[in-house]
Design an enzyme around this catalytic site. Structure first.
Site, PDB file in Angstrom:
ATOM      1  N   GLY A 109       0.727  -1.234   0.105  1.00 17.50           N
ATOM      2  CA  GLY A 109       0.034   0.008  -0.130  1.00 17.50           C
ATOM      3  C   GLY A 109       0.696   1.464  -0.061  1.00 17.50           C
ATOM      4  CD  GLU A 112      -1.388  -1.208  -3.807  1.00 18.66           C
ATOM      5  OE1 GLU A 112      -1.303  -1.457  -2.509  1.00 18.66           O
ATOM      6  OE2 GLU A 112      -2.120  -1.814  -4.471  1.00 18.66           O
TER       7      GLU A 112
END
Ligand code: CO8
Length: 258
Positions: A109, A112
């Site tokens: 994440g 991301e």
């Protein structure tokens, strides 16, 4: 500026500097970080005095992923029913630019989140990866799509299937990051770049961001048409008249955002 539990937020002139601040967990992205980020980015986007944001972490970690300890006990009903991670759509809905200044780990994440920003400046010690496969899952915040568009299928597929990390040199060579700077200069360089952007006409900044993003989201014909219409639209602004007059009169432009 309000204070946040998991972020440090300061303004440097027209630049909002947001620092992820959960050092005990290498800035793992828990629900509090998401709530704080949504609030801080919303405040930045709404503040006419702010023209560009920088999102950074620590020298050791931008963010080492979604918070595994918070996620480990969730069920399918929890994540599907609650549309887990969809709150991050609010990051990409920010209309003004956000530069990710990445030092250390940007994993899962964290990678991301960096890719949700408009571009990534990498410190020389940056490491990018999508190691979710090692946890029995996959990227869940856009990584399989944004990484593939950024670096192509071969590298994205290898990284997602093996979980290996990419260092800053490989990331720049592959087009994942715009530039590499020494880690000690990362934040200053990012703020300097953000100051340059904040000094541009605000409507032109929004238009440029929207049209480059359209290249990610549409086909070529539609994207070119979108670009042309936005370009045409800027001829209805005072900043277009001023910007072109200033060039021909050899003086700096005075933008009004009108
Ligand atoms: N979540 C929670 N805690 C973390 C995380 C994380 N992602 N990463 C690090 N931490 C914690 C560690 O547990 C440790 O805490 P403690 O001191 O209490 O044990 C502390 O941060 C420091 O970490 P380390 O001791 O491990 O530090 P090292 O320098 O030895 O290692 C690494 C650094 C290599 C970054 C290592 O911490 C690591 O591998 N972290 C996990 C990386 C990872 O797997 N990230 C992907 C997470 S999954 C994800 O992001 C998306 C999931 C999508 C699911 C979609 C569902 C819809």
């Amino acid at each position: 500026i309000p204070t946040y539990e998991t972020l440090l937020v300061e303004t440097r002139g027209p630049v909002t500097l947001i620092t992820l601040n959960r050092p005990q967990a290498l800035n793992a992205l828990n629900s509090q970080i998401l709530a704080d980020l949504i609030a801080a980015l919303g405040a930045y986007d709404a503040d006419p005095g702010q023209g560009c944001a920088v999102l950074t972490g620590s020298e050791k970690a931008f963010a080492a992923g979604a918070d595994i300890k918070e996620m480990m006990t969730l069920s399918f009903a929890d994540v599907f029913g609650g549309d887990f991670f969809s709150g991050y759509d609010r990051v990409t809905a920010t209309r003004k630019p956000i530069i990710a200044a990445v030092a250390g780990y940007a994993l899962g994440g964290g990678c991301e989140l960096a890719m949700m920003c408009d571009f990534i400046l990498a410190a020389d010690n940056a490491k990018f990866g999508q190691p979710e496969i090692k946890l029995g899952v996959t990227p869940g915040m856009g990584g399989s799509q944004r990484l593939t568009r950024a670096v192509g299928k071969a590298k994205a597929m290898e990284m997602c299937l093996t979980g290996r990390m990419m260092d800053a040199v490989e990331a720049e060579r592959s087009g994942l990051v715009s530039r590499i700077v020494p880690v000690s200069e990362l934040v200053d360089e990012a703020v300097k770049t953000a100051t340059t952007i904040a000094g541009m006409g605000p409507l032109a900044v929004l238009a440029n961001k929207e049209m480059v993003n359209a290249a990610f989201e549409t086909g070529l014909k539609q994207g070119i048409s979108f670009e042309r219409r936005l370009f045409h639209g800027l001829f209805g602004t005072a900043d277009q008249t001023e910007g072109m007059a200033a060039f021909s009169e050899k003086r700096p432009a005075k933008w009004t955002g009108a």
